[in-house]
Design a protein around this motif. Sequence first.
Motif, PDB file in Angstrom:
ATOM      1  N   PRO A 178       0.817  -1.204   0.000  1.00 51.90           N
ATOM      2  CA  PRO A 178       0.000   0.000   0.000  1.00 51.90           C
ATOM      3  C   PRO A 178       0.859   1.266   0.000  1.00 51.90           C
ATOM      4  CG  PRO A 178      -0.815  -1.583   1.603  1.00 51.90           C
ATOM      5  CD  PRO A 178       0.498  -2.102   1.122  1.00 51.90           C
ATOM      6  N   GLU A 214       0.344   6.902   2.363  1.00 51.03           N
ATOM      7  CA  GLU A 214      -0.872   7.449   2.973  1.00 51.03           C
ATOM      8  C   GLU A 214      -1.770   6.336   3.507  1.00 51.03           C
ATOM      9  OE1 GLU A 214       1.056  10.550   0.798  1.00 51.03           O
ATOM     10  OE2 GLU A 214       0.511   8.511   0.175  1.00 51.03           O
ATOM     11  N   GLU A 215      -1.870   5.241   2.777  1.00 47.69           N
ATOM     12  CA  GLU A 215      -2.684   4.118   3.250  1.00 47.69           C
ATOM     13  C   GLU A 215      -2.088   3.497   4.502  1.00 47.69           C
ATOM     14  OE1 GLU A 215      -4.675   2.249  -0.759  1.00 47.69           O
ATOM     15  OE2 GLU A 215      -2.495   2.091  -0.528  1.00 47.69           O
ATOM     16  N   TYR A 216      -0.760   3.382   4.541  1.00 46.17           N
ATOM     17  CA  TYR A 216      -0.115   2.838   5.739  1.00 46.17           C
ATOM     18  C   TYR A 216      -0.343   3.745   6.936  1.00 46.17           C
ATOM     19  CZ  TYR A 216       2.466  -1.449   4.869  1.00 46.17           C
ATOM     20  OH  TYR A 216       2.793  -2.755   4.676  1.00 46.17           O
ATOM     21  N   GLU A 251      -2.817   5.604   7.487  1.00 48.14           N
ATOM     22  CA  GLU A 251      -4.214   5.534   7.897  1.00 48.14           C
ATOM     23  C   GLU A 251      -4.517   4.247   8.657  1.00 48.14           C
ATOM     24  OE1 GLU A 251      -8.695   5.405   5.868  1.00 48.14           O
ATOM     25  OE2 GLU A 251      -6.958   5.951   4.663  1.00 48.14           O
ATOM     26  N   GLN A 252      -3.886   3.139   8.277  1.00 52.61           N
ATOM     27  CA  GLN A 252      -4.282   1.832   8.796  1.00 52.61           C
ATOM     28  C   GLN A 252      -3.342   1.254   9.851  1.00 52.61           C
ATOM     29  OE1 GLN A 252      -5.417  -1.071   5.805  1.00 52.61           O
ATOM     30  NE2 GLN A 252      -5.903   0.538   4.331  1.00 52.61           N
TER      31      GLN A 252
END
Length: 356
Positions: free
Chosen positions: A266, A269-271, A273-274
């Motif tokens: 990912p 930004e996805e990392y 977020e999660q």
Amino acid sequence: MQFGIFTVGDISADPNTGKAPTEQERLKSMVAIALKAEEVGLDVFATGEHHNPPFVPSSPTTLLGYIAAQTERIILSTSTTLITTNDPVKIAEDFALLQHLADGRVDLMMGRGNTAPVYPWFGQDIRQGIPLAIENYALLHQLWRNEQVDWQGRFRTPLQGFTSVPRPLDGVPPFVWHGSIRSPEIAEQAAYYGDGFFANHIFWPKEHFMQLVELYRTRFAHYGHGTPEQAIVGLGGQFFVHRNSQEAVRRYRPYFDNAPVYRGGPSLEEYMEQTPLTVGSPQEVIDKTLTFRENFGDYQRQLFVMDGGGVPLKTVLEQLDILGEEILPVLRKEFASGRPASVPAGPTHAALVSRS
């Protein structure tokens, strides 16, 4: 509450220069990071164990022994020690010896590792990973607590009247964390022995690790070690900090894209977020880290990884300065605020001796 850093010890080229450190340079940089961690007031330094490129720390006790000789206060640990492919007898003796040399400033994290080829390299079968972890730790637990051990299991030759040497310092074995990113069996194992459970939740969404930690807490109480809130929990994390958030993202993105543990997955930004990954200002690091208590309850140890993906030593040391000066004091104050007196502190040798 204990705060510290851990390293996986990857050798990665700096994406800004294309230059990768030599093995010696990377090992010496890990030592420099550990010394800096003590200087800025952190409580723990931990190193991984790997036997394959691009990683370099294949002998954690050698590295930690070298660091122990140059430090006075910081706890030295692993992240992780491979309980599946190391002989429990060798683990027992190596870490007891390190305990003596480091005046008790030693604990360790047991894990199965995440590199499949390591099993046949050490004569084991990855399909037996969980049974190996369970049986090998059962033997290690006995070796540290019994002067003479008789043992027969599935995965190693029997022992008859065996004594591992040296004996643990002050008759108290090093504290053990069981680390997992996926296996409820390991959370169960930690609960059964009343050991610590370390959820290195830097790779998965937090909900997965919340379930593992809740399982561990529930089973810790089931086995009579205390209330669920008294279970000993550690968490992983990661950050890259700059006083300007946008500049932090700009500077860190090449390292994220270059890191062997993230490459091809990912987006940054996805990392963020999660997972616990925080790239931003000191206040953003503080705010994100404080949410961990909301998700997992009061816990005992927080470790951050800061040196992966080719981040140069100079930058890591600068990051540690900011951590020590601007982030750590606030985290200590906020985590102490409202913490029930019944919640245990992070484990130390002195505390273990006093309870023995």
